[in-house]
Design a protein around this motif. Structure first.
Motif, PDB file in Angstrom:
ATOM      1  N   TYR A 220       0.706  -1.183  -0.068  1.00 25.94           N
ATOM      2  CA  TYR A 220       0.115  -0.045   0.302  1.00 25.94           C
ATOM      3  C   TYR A 220       0.752   1.168  -0.051  1.00 25.94           C
ATOM      4  O   TYR A 220       0.530   2.482   0.215  1.00 25.94           O
ATOM      5  CB  TYR A 220      -0.914   0.046   1.042  1.00 25.94           C
ATOM      6  N   GLN A 221       2.103   1.091  -0.292  1.00 30.62           N
ATOM      7  CA  GLN A 221       3.116   2.293  -0.202  1.00 30.62           C
ATOM      8  C   GLN A 221       2.574   3.390  -1.301  1.00 30.62           C
ATOM      9  O   GLN A 221       2.900   4.545  -1.160  1.00 30.62           O
ATOM     10  CB  GLN A 221       4.561   1.667  -0.430  1.00 30.62           C
ATOM     11  N   HIS A 222       2.262   2.799  -2.548  1.00 30.05           N
ATOM     12  CA  HIS A 222       1.817   3.562  -3.517  1.00 30.05           C
ATOM     13  C   HIS A 222       0.456   4.645  -2.925  1.00 30.05           C
ATOM     14  O   HIS A 222       0.221   5.604  -3.873  1.00 30.05           O
ATOM     15  CB  HIS A 222       1.562   2.818  -4.914  1.00 30.05           C
ATOM     16  N   GLU A 223       0.192   4.238  -2.040  1.00 34.53           N
ATOM     17  CA  GLU A 223      -1.203   4.976  -1.516  1.00 34.53           C
ATOM     18  C   GLU A 223      -0.608   5.813  -0.121  1.00 34.53           C
ATOM     19  O   GLU A 223      -1.689   6.553   0.137  1.00 34.53           O
ATOM     20  CB  GLU A 223      -2.361   4.141  -0.955  1.00 34.53           C
TER      21      GLU A 223
ATOM     22  N   HIS B  13      11.137  10.629  -4.904  1.00 33.53           N
ATOM     23  CA  HIS B  13      11.207   9.345  -5.177  1.00 33.53           C
ATOM     24  C   HIS B  13      11.005   8.219  -4.128  1.00 33.53           C
ATOM     25  O   HIS B  13      10.711   8.784  -3.042  1.00 33.53           O
ATOM     26  CB  HIS B  13      12.710   8.946  -5.561  1.00 33.53           C
ATOM     27  N   ALA B  14      10.450   7.089  -4.575  1.00 28.77           N
ATOM     28  CA  ALA B  14      10.149   5.967  -3.629  1.00 28.77           C
ATOM     29  C   ALA B  14      11.249   5.808  -2.700  1.00 28.77           C
ATOM     30  O   ALA B  14      12.583   5.751  -3.186  1.00 28.77           O
ATOM     31  CB  ALA B  14       9.610   4.779  -4.129  1.00 28.77           C
TER      32      ALA B  14
ATOM     33  N   HIS C  37      12.337   3.226   1.088  1.00 32.00           N
ATOM     34  CA  HIS C  37      12.049   1.969   1.845  1.00 32.00           C
ATOM     35  C   HIS C  37      12.819   1.732   3.181  1.00 32.00           C
ATOM     36  O   HIS C  37      13.775   2.654   3.114  1.00 32.00           O
ATOM     37  CB  HIS C  37      12.053   0.906   1.091  1.00 32.00           C
TER      38      HIS C  37
ATOM     39  N   THR D 274       7.912   8.359   0.306  1.00 28.23           N
ATOM     40  CA  THR D 274       8.601   9.188  -0.610  1.00 28.23           C
ATOM     41  C   THR D 274       9.727   9.992   0.026  1.00 28.23           C
ATOM     42  O   THR D 274       9.505  10.593   1.234  1.00 28.23           O
ATOM     43  CB  THR D 274       7.679   9.897  -1.631  1.00 28.23           C
TER      44      THR D 274
END
Length: 324
Positions: free
Chosen positions: A21-24, A235-236, A238, A260
């Motif tokens: 769910y990281q894209h959200e 950018h993404a 982690h 991000t």
């Protein structure tokens, strides 16, 4: 069932985190020490992702219904009915027993795993608490006095009482520097040649402005610098990514990191080393070792071998009868 009768600090429900769910904009979250957490669940006969409690500070629990618990973190400090207990050992709690957790000897968090796992609703594939957004865990908040913690009934058999696992240790000596292996990040070679050398030659201490989002490391000799100003789009990011803010003091992103970022990415901690940061305390030191892909694969293989040895020891010491 355990009832919270004292909460001096922060306590949350955790598991392996909320993936996908990281894209959200949802952070992964979950436990800091995934290695010890997974071994503790195996020792209790739990499912791999059974939820636990992560506890910073002092907490008192009264047992309202018999249960089995195990402290997963090396250096755990706790008392059962005013008698010291050890990490890695299954504890059978009876009604009326009082379990007190105290600040651990390594790192900041005690990890209390329970047979069956903490029974809270699953949200987005996880039971972990997301404090910044106020959901997951126990009503999206930290533990407080009066909370009642119930446990699921999905488990098999635990290791025998009296058997103690030597839970993973990140450093051979408490005073030793914590060694972390890393792969170079996209902007590693944007560091000045001197800073590339300094990153792997000097020690860094854990700064006071650290949290579960990221550990800020303070250079003991000199901050790091870039060859020239680097302008990056967001950018993404982690857990395990090492960023370099303008201060020149690196930040290692952890489980509750944002999804991000825009700071230069100078490295990425190997996944087999990331759990070790959970045993780092304020002011304690870190050193860095740069590795290539083949070396990283060998270190990962060694870590998996250690995990298999633990699993074999746990299976060998499982009780012969079902434990309720």
């Amino acid at each position: 069932m355990l009832k919270v009768v004292r909460a001096q600090g922060q306590g949350i429900v955790s598991d392996l985190g909320r993936w996908g769910y990281q894209h959200e904009g949802v952070p992964i979250g979950g436990v800091l020490d995934t290695f010890s957490f997974s071994l503790a669940n195996l020792a209790l006969g739990n499912q791999a992702n059974a939820a636990c409690l992560e506890l910073m500070g002092q907490f008192d629990f009264v047992c309202a219904k018999p249960c089995l618990v195990l402290f997963a973190n090396r250096g755990a400090h706790a008392l059962l009915n005013n008698k010291p207990v050890l990490c890695g050992q299954v504890l059978g709690l009876q009604e009326g027993d009082v379990l007190r957790t105290q600040p651990p000897g390594l790192g900041f968090w005690n990890v209390l795993c329970v047979q069956g796992g903490v029974d809270v609703p699953e949200m987005m594939g996880s039971r972990s608490t997301c404090l910044v957004a106020g959901f997951g865990g126990l009503q999206g908040r930290a533990l407080q006095v009066g909370d009642e913690l119930h446990f699921a009934r999905k488990f098999t058999t635990s290791i025998r009482h009296g058997v103690r696992l030597a839970m993973p240790l990140a450093r051979t000596e408490h005073s030793a520097c914590l060694v972390l292996h890393f792969l170079p990040g996209p902007e590693f070679f944007e560091l000045s040649e001197n800073s590339q050398h300094l990153f792997t030659r000097q020690h860094f201490s854990l700064g006071t402005q650290s949290s579960r989002m990221g550990y800020r490391l303070e250079a003991l000799e000199s901050p790091l610098s870039l060859k020239h100003v680097v302008s990056l789009r967001s950018h993404a990011v982690h857990p395990g990514l090492v960023q370099l803010p303008p201060s020149g003091q690196p930040v290692v992103l952890l489980c509750e990191a944002q999804v991000t970022g825009g700071y230069p990415r100078i490295g990425s901690v190997l996944s087999c080393d990331l759990w070790k940061l959970s045993q780092l305390g304020g002011g304690e030191s870190v050193s860095w070792v740069l590795v290539n892909e083949q070396q990283a694969q060998r270190l990962q293989a060694r870590h998996e071998l250690d995990r298999k040895r633990y699993q074999q020891a746990i299976e060998y010491n499982k009780a012969t009868t079902h434990v309720d």
